[in-house]
Design a protein around this motif. Structure first.
Motif, PDB file in Angstrom:
ATOM      1  N   ASP A1099     -13.778  -0.288  -0.372  1.00 28.65           N
ATOM      2  CA  ASP A1099     -12.715  -0.388   0.393  1.00 28.65           C
ATOM      3  C   ASP A1099     -11.618   0.593  -0.349  1.00 28.65           C
ATOM      4  OD1 ASP A1099     -10.778  -0.453   2.319  1.00 28.65           O
ATOM      5  OD2 ASP A1099     -10.386  -2.767   1.741  1.00 28.65           O
ATOM      6  N   GLU A1101      -8.462   2.854  -1.052  1.00 28.11           N
ATOM      7  CA  GLU A1101      -7.133   3.115  -0.459  1.00 28.11           C
ATOM      8  C   GLU A1101      -6.724   4.395  -0.345  1.00 28.11           C
ATOM      9  OE1 GLU A1101      -4.522   1.151  -3.437  1.00 28.11           O
ATOM     10  OE2 GLU A1101      -5.504  -0.786  -3.100  1.00 28.11           O
ATOM     11  N   TYR A1102      -6.140   4.689   0.750  1.00 28.71           N
ATOM     12  CA  TYR A1102      -5.624   6.002   1.328  1.00 28.71           C
ATOM     13  C   TYR A1102      -4.321   6.024   2.126  1.00 28.71           C
ATOM     14  CZ  TYR A1102      -8.026   5.455   5.541  1.00 28.71           C
ATOM     15  OH  TYR A1102      -8.276   4.750   6.717  1.00 28.71           O
ATOM     16  N   CYS A1103      -3.941   7.054   2.093  1.00 32.15           N
ATOM     17  CA  CYS A1103      -2.852   7.296   3.207  1.00 32.15           C
ATOM     18  C   CYS A1103      -2.963   8.608   3.717  1.00 32.15           C
ATOM     19  CB  CYS A1103      -1.343   6.843   2.721  1.00 32.15           C
ATOM     20  SG  CYS A1103      -0.872   8.388   1.371  1.00 32.15           S
ATOM     21  N   CYS A1126      -6.677  11.232  -0.550  1.00 34.47           N
ATOM     22  CA  CYS A1126      -8.025  10.928  -1.253  1.00 34.47           C
ATOM     23  C   CYS A1126      -8.971  12.146  -0.964  1.00 34.47           C
ATOM     24  CB  CYS A1126      -8.649   9.714  -1.087  1.00 34.47           C
ATOM     25  SG  CYS A1126      -9.534   9.221   0.729  1.00 34.47           S
TER      26      CYS A1126
END
Length: 1478
Positions: A1099, A1101-1103, A1126
């Motif tokens: 999983d 994490e990114y935006c 990412c």
């Protein structure tokens, strides 16, 4: 002694001949073609929408309408089929008109319904003898394009059984939607599988290569002579070269395969200035012209009965000037033989042909090359016989008095006569022809050569005076040297030689100025009765080179022609012959003084005149009186009262009536001028106002009781003094615009007598302007309406239900002055205008753009609930510790369920918005389809061992420059050899029998053969059919028919057509959805995918960031680009290039390695790269740089620059590369997930807790598959529907091949329906669609990444499963990819079954239609392929297995008879540069 009234008769008759009006006929629509039946003399006109039948005098006998017809350009008739959409009434342009004399029919072909023809009765064109629009493409003869010319000639065809058929050969240019047949033979009767108008010769000679679309043909004439058929046309030589060249082509009339087709270029004028043929005429040259042509030495020996091709041509439609050129058919045929001989010799392209081949095969053969075309150096040269300003459009040739006359028509409607001599010149213009419109190319004579028919845009005309002139003296007659005109000395007039009775006597008919003219000056006496005999003295005048001599003598010739001068007294006594009128027998006689008592002369004719009254009302008895003069010659004249005669008029208000008085004894009429006028008051005067407006001389009154207009004496006591009130019957128009300003007509009766009677006109109280100039007495009043604008005051009710349905009434002023078209409301409802109530719409409210959950939730919630139930069940069975662990898992699942629901809903909405943008792009035609060549190269050769470097893709052969010409010539010979079916079958079977000829080699060989024979696909298909029948027999005999076609082979090459857009949308949707989440650049796994093996387990994490991108050197405009923090720098570059260059196909975009990316957070910039000295390190692992690594923020500005490969940049790049290599030397690189962590997860062995936890977490990640599947489901369904919908247009190849499989299955007992299903599946879905679906870059100019390919593979596998008959049993242990589409697979299977059934029920595609389709594909695309390269590669197989092929050919008698071994040996010697004794 001579009866000299004949002279006057001659001149009277002469005047009638030369004042005869032109015979003409006018058509309503433009005339396209004209033809005459030589037996009956009838003329037939083919005009737009009409066929006319005229007699020889151009009087209409019959006509039949051929249009307008409901049609569409892309329509395949009949129009009732679903293939015909968007039809509209379309004009039918006549393309071909041809007389079929053997069965008295007229062949008519038009531009509607794909050029279908019909047969009409020659005696009555209104009777249609044959027409059918359901026979398919094989019967499409003409072109639907207005600018494409069609010519034809009647002929006969003898089949192999000896049966003779009437046919016609057609020459036709190319239209965008036409068949590819340049020349075709069309049968005129049904015979076995042939139908009327079918093309019965399937030779590809003149249907495909070399006649590809860039060679634009314009056919102008077709004719046959001495066993040959000739076509005359012009064509351009290439798509970039619009210059035309004129050609004549020839083939044997009894050649059933067009093997004899040969072309010859015709040059006209100096430097071939007049290079485009406009019209032509074939005729014998006549004695004098033949002698002149022979003496000139330019045409060889020409005799009077030989045939000559007369041609008018211009410089590429330039109307500045034109010329007439002549080509004897003997010289044309001799030059064609030279061409064939040159081609069959070593100096031509074809070597190794025995010397006696030309004599033995005068019409060619299957093993000889065809078609044959000449090079420019073989062109037939001809000088311009005569040059005229302007554009010559027509030519006709006539021979008169051993001399030849050319009639030349031009674009201005003028027709000139040219005497073809050593120095030809225009000597006159045909009178009465000039129309300013182009003369049709079809100029022709009647059977007697007395009339010339001239056709212009809408008129055809003819006259006998068109051929010779009417001068009144010998000198004017003979001075023009017109072979039609000569001075008939006996008759003293200008005539044709055939019209002069003693023309054969010496000096009886003079036509040349070199001969002496003779003229009769006077007679004494000047006239004489036919009944008298008397000596006559003639004064003759002869002309001798400038002086005149007179002679008085009676020549040995005189002519007597009696003239019937008079049948009335007045005309008799007024004649110049001194006649008198006999009042007893009412005859005109010679003057005789002995019978003066009963004869009158001068002005003493008895006659009646001066009738009174002159106006006679109908219906009222009227006495007429009249006067008689010179009645004393009659002994008794009784007073006679005539009885009344009743008259009635029903068509006109008045008519003239002539009365005669007869001699009672003889019953003969006496000269009289008793002319009276009958009139009717009631006719045309239906009301009082019209009656009172009648001319007072008629004395008409309005009779109230009878309510009609009558003569005043017929209504004595009931005459109305005033007319009734006006009566209005109609107002036109009834509706008008709100603003008024239109002219309105009031229709009625008694609307006044004078325009001043109309005092005022108003509409709803608004005054109107009376248009007095248009006033019609009593019946019509015109006025100009000017209205006020409507004013709305209130709306009731003010409120209503939001759901709609409320009736709204708008009240106000002037609301009844509008039409429906003028009504406009912003909220729907009912509006009342005057007495009308109209529903104008329904209320619509703007709704939020929310996607309903019922679409998404079932696909996500149901599996979630199943997982929850399993978790609850396990919760009750496990220990307390496991219970706590599962509580955590349950909690995760609940959170996951909620997040999946929200995410799926949001992502589907986002995807729809994104795809809507793509759909808008698609509507603008931006689907990046590959061109045909690239598509073919990628499908056939990209999977080869060399991939993109395959020689078929690069097109580069390593051949020394010095040998290129020899190799090219040898490859052309090898191509001709491959076109021999005997050789090709032996070639293929030899290769099949070699053990080292493996599956890969077979696929590659078949692909090469497809390209090499692409120019003759119908021949290639015949080869494949032969081989497939043999293969089918082998499998059926071996009891394993289901295995047929399962072996790997070349991919089926079809066009994507209607499935292109759904496939491209599916690809774009998968790409967009995949890139919305993290994609590991190293392990090629993605968070959002359909493939469980490509699922990113961690999983991450990114935006989402939106970057503002500037392109260096392209201005200040920025492009917003969405990326993930990412993403690696390379991934960011890819997304930026995708956004910035979205309007360019992938191949034209800059590549990632060719651009640099610079971030400018402040005053200085920073170059971003995947790896540099700042890259993070975890032990021996180094992480690839991302935007998060550089701390790039949302809305950051980045600059994209194209890297130029200069030496400095090269050195800098070398330094960067060395730095990068140094970083990679000791470190392992990863992006999001380290590969060793993945390996540890796979090999981890621990407690039950660890295993359960791992499985649970993995299943959590697998729910992403459902999310992605639900998001993409619509696009998958759309693609499946587009491919598996038989209701859409199915390519003819599919229908033809499926019918072939069905037909063969019926011939074998052990082939069931399931086997046929497997055959079809192996042929089309698995061989083509799966290949295209897994490789979109075969069809589109796109780049397919590995993560996108992983999802496409899942859909492709689903497609394969849907095409199988086997039922797939699924369980919990089944692969996730199978489970993902388990619900839909049954629906897809039914779609496949329905698709196969639908194709089976379609109208069959005949061999003719299939060959036509294949020829069209060949014509359209062959020139784009690397045919020469394919031939070179094919020869490598022939060289490798040379001995085996030679042995096979030597053992085949058919190959021996065609000398195929010798031809292959010569080719091998040339290609391999060997010196042999061959």
């Amino acid at each position: 002694k001579k009866k000299l009234s004949a002279i006057h008769c001659v001149f009277a008759d002469f005047t009638v001949v030369f004042t005869e009006a032109l015979l003409d006929f006018s058509s309503i629509t433009p005339i396209n073609n004209v033809v005459q039946d030589p037996r009956s003399g009838r003329v037939y006109l083919g005009a737009v929408n009409t066929i006319y039948q005229l007699d020889e005098a151009l009087r209409e006998e019959a006509r039949t309408m051929t249009g307008p017809k409901e049609d569409a350009r892309t329509c395949t008739p009949p129009v009732s089929t679903p293939y015909c959409q968007d039809t509209k009434p379309s004009p039918n342009v006549n393309k071909l008109l041809l007389v079929h004399p053997s069965n008295d029919s007229l062949i008519v072909c038009g531009s509607r319904y794909r050029g279908i023809c019909s047969l009409l009765n020659l005696s009555n064109v209104e009777q249609q003898l044959y027409y059918s629009d359901s026979k398919g493409e094989r019967t499409y003869v003409a072109s639907i394009e207005d600018g494409v010319a069609v010519v034809a000639v009647m002929s006969t065809y003898i089949n192999k059984d000896g049966n003779t058929f009437n046919v016609f050969l057609v020459g036709k240019g190319y239209g965008s939607l036409d068949s590819s047949k340049l020349i075709s033979t069309r049968i005129l009767q049904d015979y076995r599988d042939w139908v009327v108008f079918e093309s019965i010769i399937e030779a590809s000679t003149v249907q495909a290569t070399p006649f590809v679309p860039k060679y634009l043909h314009d056919f102008r004439h077709a004719f046959k002579e001495e066993g040959f058929v000739y076509f005359l046309f012009s064509r351009t030589m290439g798509s970039t070269d619009n210059k035309n060249f004129t050609f004549v082509s020839r083939l044997c009339e009894d050649d059933p395969h067009y093997y004899s087709y040969t072309e010859l270029q015709l040059n006209c004028g100096p430097g071939n200035r007049y290079n485009k043929v406009q019209a032509a005429y074939v005729a014998s040259p006549g004695k004098e012209l033949a002698r002149g042509m022979t003496e000139s030495g330019q045409y060889g020996k020409v005799l009077a009965w030989h045939k000559v091709l007369f041609m008018v041509a211009s410089p590429d439609d330039d109307g500045a000037d034109s010329a007439l050129c002549m080509y004897p058919l003997n010289t044309i045929n001799e030059r064609l033989v030279d061409i064939i001989s040159a081609c069959y010799s070593d100096s031509g392209k074809i070597a190794g042909i025995p010397k006696d081949t030309l004599n033995n095969y005068k019409c060619g053969a299957d093993f000889l090359p065809s078609p044959l075309a000449s090079k420019p150096e073989f062109a037939q040269q001809a000088k311009a016989v005569i040059i005229r300003r302007g554009l010559l459009t027509a030519v006709a040739i006539a021979v008169e008095n051993d001399h030849t006359i050319a009639f030349l028509g031009n674009s201005l409607g003028e027709v000139y006569k040219v005497h073809l001599t050593a120095n030809p010149e225009v000597y006159s213009q045909v009178p009465g022809v000039t129309t300013g419109k182009r003369v049709n190319k079809k100029l022709f004579f009647d059977t007697s050569h007395s009339h010339l028919y001239i056709t212009t845009e809408k008129k055809v005309q003819s006259s006998i005076s068109v051929l010779y002139r009417p001068p009144d003296n010998c000198q004017s007659c003979v001075s023009p040297w017109d072979p039609y005109c000569g001075w008939c000395v006996l008759e003293g007039r200008c005539t044709r030689r055939s019209d002069c009775r003693r023309a054969e006597e010496k000096n009886g008919w003079l036509w040349s100025p070199k001969q002496q003219c003779v003229k009769i000056v006077s007679f004494n006496p000047p006239n004489l009765s036919c009944k008298k005999t008397q000596q006559v003295v003639l004064l003759l005048q002869e002309y001798y080179h400038g002086f005149t001599c007179f002679k008085k003598r009676l020549p040995p010739w005189c002519v007597c022609v009696c003239v019937r001068v008079c049948i009335r007294c007045l005309s008799c006594v007024a004649s110049p012959w001194g006649c008198q009128w006999n009042t007893q027998d009412h005859t005109c006689r010679d003057k005789d003084d002995t019978v003066i008592s009963i004869c009158v002369q001068g002005a003493r004719c008895p006659q009646f005149e001066n009738p009174d009254p002159v106006l006679i009302p109908v219906g009222f008895k009227t006495t007429i009186g009249f006067e008689g003069i010179n009645l004393d010659v009659y002994q008794v004249l009784e007073k006679k009262t005539m009885s009344y005669i009743a008259f009635s008029l029903d068509k006109s208000q008045e008519t003239n009536v002539l009365f005669y008085v007869k001699d009672k004894q003889s019953g003969k009429k006496i000269d009289s001028t008793l002319n009276v006028t009958l009139y009717s008051c009631s006719l045309g005067r239906e009301d009082c106002s019209l009656c009172k407006n009648a001319d007072p001389k008629y004395r008409c009154v309005w009779c109230v009781k009878r309510k009609s207009c009558v003569y005043e004496k017929l209504c004595t006591n009931d005459q109305g003094t005033e007319c009734p009130d006006p009566h209005i019957t109609d107002i036109i128009p009834r509706y008008g615009p709100v603003g008024g300003g239109i002219s309105v007509t009031i229709k009625g009766s008694n609307l006044g007598i004078h325009k001043e009677d109309i005092k005022a006109i108003s509409v709803v109280g608004v005054p109107c302007i009376h248009q007095e100039n248009k006033y019609a007495v009593s019946t019509s009043v015109f006025y100009l309406l000017i209205l006020q604008d409507p004013i709305a005051r209130s709306v009731h009710p003010a409120n209503g239900s939001k759901a709609g349905g409320t009736v709204i009434t708008i009240s106000g002023f002037n609301l009844d002055t509008a039409t429906r078209e003028d009504i406009a409301v912003t909220v729907g409802g009912v509006i009342k205008f005057g007495n009308g109530e109209w529903v104008v719409g329904s209320v619509h409210y703007e709704s939020n753009n929310e996607v309903p959950l019922f679409i998404i939730i079932p696909a996500v919630i149901i599996p979630m609930l199943l997982i929850i139930l399993v978790s609850v069940y396990c919760y009750r069975r496990k220990s307390q510790q496991a219970e706590r662990e599962y509580e955590k898992v349950k909690h995760q699942l609940e959170n996951l369920e909620e997040s999946v629901r929200d995410r799926c809903k949001k992502e589907f909405t986002d995807l729809m918005i994104e795809m809507e943008d793509h759909t808008n792009e698609l509507s603008e035609g931006r689907i990046p389809f590959l061109d045909y060549k690239t598509y073919t190269d990628r499908v056939f050769f990209l999977p080869s061992k060399d991939g993109a470097n395959d020689v078929m893709i690069t097109g580069k052969l390593d051949i020394p420059e010095a040998r290129k010409a020899i190799v090219g010539q040898a490859l052309n010979q090898f191509s001709n050899l491959l076109n021999s079916k005997t050789f090709l079958i032996n070639f293929i079977k030899t290769l099949e029998g070699r053990p080292d000829f493996n599956a890969r080699a077979k696929v590659y060989f078949a692909s090469l053969l497809t390209v090499a024979l692409h120019g003759k696909l119908e021949y290639y298909t015949d080869i494949m059919r032969t081989l497939l029948l043999e293969l089918m027999g082998n499998y059926v005999d071996s009891k394993n028919p289901k295995l047929m076609l399962r072996r790997s082979g070349p991919p089926l090459s079809l066009t994507v057509d209607s499935a292109g857009e759904p496939l491209y949308k599916l690809f774009r949707a998968i790409k967009h959805q995949t890139e919305k989440g993290p994609v590991d650049a190293r392990v090629k796994k993605a968070k959002y995918t359909l493939n469980d093996t490509g699922l990113l387990g961690d999983d991450v994490e990114y935006c989402v960031l939106t970057l503002q991108v500037l392109v260096h050197g392209e201005g200040p405009d920025v492009t917003p680009v969405k990326v993930l923090n990412c993403d690696t720098v390379s991934q960011v570059k890819e997304k930026i290039i995708e956004a910035v260059y979205r309007n360019l196909p992938y191949s034209q975009r800059p590549k990632v390695d060719s651009v640099s990316l610079e971030w400018r957070p402040g005053s200085t910039g920073q170059i971003l790269s995947d790896l540099d000295l700042t890259s993070q390190k975890e032990g021996r692992w180094r992480r690839i740089n991302t935007l998060a690594h550089y701390n790039v923020r949302d809305n950051a500005t980045l600059v994209l620059s194209i890297v130029l490969h200069t030496q400095q940049n090269y050195d800098q790049n070398q330094d960067n590369q060395e730095e990068r290599n140094a970083l990679l030397e000791d470190d392992k690189v990863f992006h999001l997930v380290r590969p060793d962590e993945l390996d540890e997860m796979k090999s981890k062995r621990g407690s039950m807790k660890d295993k359960s936890m791992t499985k649970a977490i993995t299943e959590i990640y697998l729910t992403r598959l459902l999310s992605v599947k639900g998001t993409l489901q619509q696009f998958v369904d759309d693609f499946f529907r587009s491919v598996l919908c038989s209701g859409s247009v199915v390519p003819p190849a599919i229908k033809y091949f499926f019918d072939f499989l069905d037909e063969q299955a019926l011939k074998h007992d052990n082939v069931d329906e399931e086997t046929v299903h497997i055959w079809k599946t192996n042929s089309l879905p698995l061989r083509f669609w799966v290949n295209i679906l897994k490789n979109p870059h075969f069809t589109f100019d796109v780049h397919v990444t590995e993560v996108v390919d992983a999802s496409l593979s899942v859909i492709a596998q689903t497609f394969m499963d849907a095409c199988t008959k086997t039922e797939h049993k699924l369980s919990r242990d089944s692969p996730s990819n199978k489970l993902l589409y388990a619900k839909e697979i049954s629906t897809y299977k039914k779609m496949v079954d329905d698709y196969y059934k639908g194709i089976r029920q379609m109208v069959s595609v005949s061999d003719q239609d299939m060959n036509t389709h294949l020829a069209e594909v060949s014509r359209t695309h062959t020139d784009k392929l690397n045919t020469q390269v394919a031939l070179h590669q094919l020869y490598q197989y022939a060289s490798k297995y040379y001995d085996g092929i030679i042995q096979s050919l030597d053992e085949d008698p058919a190959a021996q008879s065609k000398q195929l071994t010798l031809r292959l040996q010569r080719i091998a010697a040339a290609l391999e540069n060997k010196v042999t004794d061959l």
